[in-house]
Enzyme design. Sequence first.
Site, PDB file in Angstrom:
ATOM      1  CE  LYS A 110      40.628  32.017  29.304  1.00  0.00           C
ATOM      2  NZ  LYS A 110      40.569  33.122  30.288  1.00  0.00           N
TER       3      LYS A 110
HETATM    4  C1  LIG Z   1      39.639  33.218  31.323  1.00  0.00           C
HETATM    5  C2  LIG Z   1      40.009  34.111  32.457  1.00  0.00           C
HETATM    6  C3  LIG Z   1      39.395  33.989  33.730  1.00  0.00           C
HETATM    7  C4  LIG Z   1      38.277  33.017  34.010  1.00  0.00           C
HETATM    8  O1  LIG Z   1      38.677  31.685  33.945  1.00  0.00           O
HETATM    9  P1  LIG Z   1      37.601  30.503  33.835  1.00  0.00           P
HETATM   10  O2  LIG Z   1      38.389  29.257  33.686  1.00  0.00           O
HETATM   11  O3  LIG Z   1      36.797  30.829  32.599  1.00  0.00           O
HETATM   12  O4  LIG Z   1      36.779  30.542  35.059  1.00  0.00           O
HETATM   13  C5  LIG Z   1      39.861  34.799  34.753  1.00  0.00           C
HETATM   14  N1  LIG Z   1      40.833  35.708  34.545  1.00  0.00           N
HETATM   15  C6  LIG Z   1      41.435  35.861  33.351  1.00  0.00           C
HETATM   16  C7  LIG Z   1      42.485  36.893  33.198  1.00  0.00           C
HETATM   17  C8  LIG Z   1      41.050  35.066  32.264  1.00  0.00           C
HETATM   18  O5  LIG Z   1      41.654  35.231  31.068  1.00  0.00           O
END
Ligand SMILES: *Cc1c(COP(=O)(O)O)cnc(C)c1O
Length: 463
Positions: A110
């Site tokens: 993120k």
């Molecule tokens: C948020 C997250 C996901 C999922 O991502 P999306 O964009 O919501 O599909 C997968 N792995 C981790 C570690 C995350 O923080």
Amino acid sequence: MQYMSTRGRISGLDFKDAVMMGLADDGGLLLPQQIPALSRGDIAALTRMAYPDLAFRIISLFAGSIPAADLKHLIDRSYQAFDHDEVTPVVHKDGIYVLELFHGPTLAFKDVALQFLGNMFEYLLKERGAHMNILGATSGDTGSAAIYGVRGKQNINIFILHPHQRVSPIQELQMTTVTDPNVFNLAIRGTFDDGQRIVKEIFGDLAFKSRMALGAINSINWARVLAQVVYYFYAFGRVQRATSCEEVYFSVPTGNFGDIFAGYIAKRMGLPIRRLILATNENDILTRFINQGDYSTAQVVPTPSPSMDIQLASNFERYLFYLYGQNPGRVNDAMSRLAATGRLEFTAEELACVGRDFMAGSATRQETLDTIRAFHAATGYILDPHTAVGVKVGKELTGGEVPLVCLATAHPAKFGDAVREAIGQDPVLPPVFRDLDKKEKRCELIDADTGSVREYLQKNALA
Ligand SMILES: *Cc1c(COP(=O)(O)O)cnc(C)c1O
């Protein structure tokens, strides 16, 4: 480039207004009105670039209203916060390519989007002489990445609610050790659901929302999707250089359909992705959609990959818009049906269309842990549990026809309990995690009711 809403009542927005709007005012999600198509030659040139240059070129295609020098500076600053000079390096292990997306300040993917969005917000607010108070609830990952995205920024305060003593100790420390004066951590005496409910109620009071200049930082902001498109191009370039391949598979551990939707945009732009492999844990609504045409909500079950413990995927509506032939009327109907009945069904024809872009599968708790164990035994490399879900499903659904790239969405040290259960040892803590518990902390304990949080906002928001 202009932006429109999936629900059809907003169009003609420029990039800046689309970023500031976040969720479209008609309740839909914003999308670019055209997706630029790149030729093979364009792609070959792009994928030879260093990450920040590539990011600048891709993002420029969608953000023309920002002067090039400003955009370049903003992007460079965002990716200087990463601790690897490739930003998102690709490593080759056990026959697959692991795209490491966890070299940002909070060690999860993120950061790639939220470092950029934080800088973009600061830039746009300054230009408008405006301010913003960001409010969000987190179960862990998003909160810390959002805090790191805007800490110390001008004209922005951020308020993040987390459930008191119900996030992992590392996740809690990552948030509460940020002591910049614009960061407010609120530990609520309640659950994550309480936090979400409070935030929803506060955003639902439109007069309060506008008076307090409240903003959100959740995955529905187009700028987040856009920043994530970049690493699909980057990874393709690295793997093509190593293998001379014509195409690749990407396996993407999925919750809100944000990350994999960025891959879908890359594919529509012309990146030669044979299929996007959607990988879910036991919360498998998206896998049921792709394999059976059944998009129906169920109870959320806790898993070792908590950032994917999601029932309704907030970015799914963006994909529906394309699946429904870019017809906002059909999106509106579908979203009303979903709200009323908790499910959507799809025809065989629609599923055939889905199948040209996606394959899907899921992994149980045991399969996730087994994958971490087997991969570690074979290579010495430790997968985090989210990444392991993608590796398990990717290997199961492909047979070496073209290279398989698995997105590694978090550093294993963030999910030490699952890793310890799988391999009987702790992942090595990266330097930013060491001594976190000895740092100064700032956090307010508060009742899980909307009135208390509103009051707190009124006292501490920028005005
Ligand atoms: C948020 C997250 C996901 C999922 O991502 P999306 O964009 O919501 O599909 C997968 N792995 C981790 C570690 C995350 O923080």
